[in-house]
Design a protein around this motif. Structure first.
Motif, mmCIF file in Angstrom:
data_model
loop_
_atom_site.group_PDB
_atom_site.id
_atom_site.type_symbol
_atom_site.label_atom_id
_atom_site.label_comp_id
_atom_site.label_asym_id
_atom_site.label_seq_id
_atom_site.Cartn_x
_atom_site.Cartn_y
_atom_site.Cartn_z
ATOM 1 N N LYS A 130 0.859 -1.186 0.000
ATOM 2 C CA LYS A 130 0.000 0.000 0.000
ATOM 3 C C LYS A 130 0.894 1.235 0.000
ATOM 4 O O LYS A 130 1.845 1.337 0.781
ATOM 5 C CB LYS A 130 -0.909 0.005 1.223
ATOM 6 N N SER A 181 -3.722 0.676 -3.144
ATOM 7 C CA SER A 181 -3.402 -0.690 -2.745
ATOM 8 C C SER A 181 -2.705 -1.435 -3.882
ATOM 9 O O SER A 181 -2.899 -1.123 -5.057
ATOM 10 C CB SER A 181 -4.673 -1.438 -2.331
ATOM 11 N N GLU A 182 -1.871 -2.385 -3.492
ATOM 12 C CA GLU A 182 -1.185 -3.284 -4.428
ATOM 13 C C GLU A 182 -0.343 -2.533 -5.457
ATOM 14 O O GLU A 182 -0.254 -2.921 -6.623
ATOM 15 C CB GLU A 182 -2.192 -4.202 -5.127
ATOM 16 N N LYS A 233 -9.057 6.855 -2.399
ATOM 17 C CA LYS A 233 -8.535 5.504 -2.247
ATOM 18 C C LYS A 233 -8.745 4.761 -3.561
ATOM 19 O O LYS A 233 -9.805 4.853 -4.182
ATOM 20 C CB LYS A 233 -9.235 4.772 -1.100
ATOM 21 N N LYS A 235 -6.986 1.414 -6.423
ATOM 22 C CA LYS A 235 -6.224 0.190 -6.612
ATOM 23 C C LYS A 235 -5.411 0.295 -7.889
ATOM 24 O O LYS A 235 -5.908 0.719 -8.933
ATOM 25 C CB LYS A 235 -7.166 -1.015 -6.684
ATOM 26 N N GLU A 269 -6.786 3.414 8.729
ATOM 27 C CA GLU A 269 -5.950 2.384 8.131
ATOM 28 C C GLU A 269 -5.495 1.403 9.209
ATOM 29 O O GLU A 269 -5.165 1.794 10.315
ATOM 30 C CB GLU A 269 -4.724 3.022 7.455
#
Length: 269
Positions: A130, A181-182, A233, A235, A269
């Protein structure tokens, strides 16, 4: 906006001094300081993290496996890019504005930085983590599910939310916090002028799909922040991201956010 990175394939690798001299007098927009003009003499030999200092670091202080992996000029170029003061915004400004008359002058420095990244040992590559990034201003409104953001510059993220929370607590005005993320990129803490910032450098053309947005967020990582912060937020999207060297030409088209998506939740988080 057409984004073509294949143009770098045939650019020769020249010395760091030559590459940066080509940028003397470039006018660019600094994300923190408005309109600026790049001064080669200032960048080369004065102050902390100047280019001469970055070359000395590459010759004497860089990790041994990195020194043996590529040219010292390329490694010093990457180090100078992490300093952030001038070369980072100049490179990203011109790479994102290919119609600028000075664009041909930046490809030599870009080639040095990207060659250094491609030469790094495998241990510097990172994926599935992250990452967090803060920017001044708000880039639009964000709608969940069909909004995609491209980071067209070589962009810094950090893996340390607490570090970013401390930074945001000392800033005011409209800001955007991206939490992705990722993410995939290069863990350059060992190579950076600011090792304590735990930086991950992501490639030109990194694509992020928006999953959530919140406006006027009041706390990050449990730390209060001044009003005006937008949280986005998302990905990392490998399929939509652009392969910056040897990759296809791409016309991104306008990035549109058709309506506001708001949420009252704070970042936890």
């Amino acid at each position: 906006m057409a984004v073509v990175y294949r143009c770098l394939d045939n650019v020769p690798v020249i010395s760091l001094r030559e590459a940066v001299q080509k940028l003397d007098g470039v006018q660019f927009t600094h994300p923190d300081g408005g309109e600026m003009t790049f001064d080669f003499s200032t960048a080369w030999g004065t102050g902390k993290n100047c280019l001469e200092e970055c070359l000395r670091w590459a010759q004497h202080s860089a990790p041994e496996d990195v020194r043996h992996a590529g040219s010292l000029d390329c490694l010093a170029a990457l180090r100078s890019f992490t300093a952030g003061e001038l070369l980072c915004p100049v490179l990203n400004y011109l790479m994102a504005n290919r119609g600028n008359a000075r664009f041909p002058d930046v490809v030599f420095f870009a080639k040095l930085v990207l060659t250094a990244l491609r030469s790094l040992p495998e241990r510097f590559r990172i994926s599935g983590v992250k990452g967090y990034r803060a920017e001044n201003g708000v880039k639009g409104t964000f709608k969940r599910g069909d909004a995609r953001i491209y980071f067209f510059g070589l962009s810094f993220f950090t893996t340390d939310l607490n570090l970013l929370a401390k930074f945001l607590a000392g800033t005011t005005g409209k800001r955007t916090l991206f939490t992705v993320s990722e993410i995939e990129g290069f863990n350059i803490a060992e190579l950076s002028c600011y090792a304590e910032e735990r930086e991950v450098l992501v490639e030109f053309g990194t694509a992020v799909d928006v999953e959530y947005a919140a406006y006027n967020v009041a706390a990050v990582g449990g730390k209060q922040v001044p009003p005006g912060l937008v949280l986005v937020k998302g990905k990392f999207n490998r399929q939509a991201s652009i392969n910056y060297l040897g990759g296809p030409s791409m016309d991104s088209g306008p990035v549109a956010f058709p309506r506001d998506f708001t949420a009252k939740s704070l970042l936890r988080e």
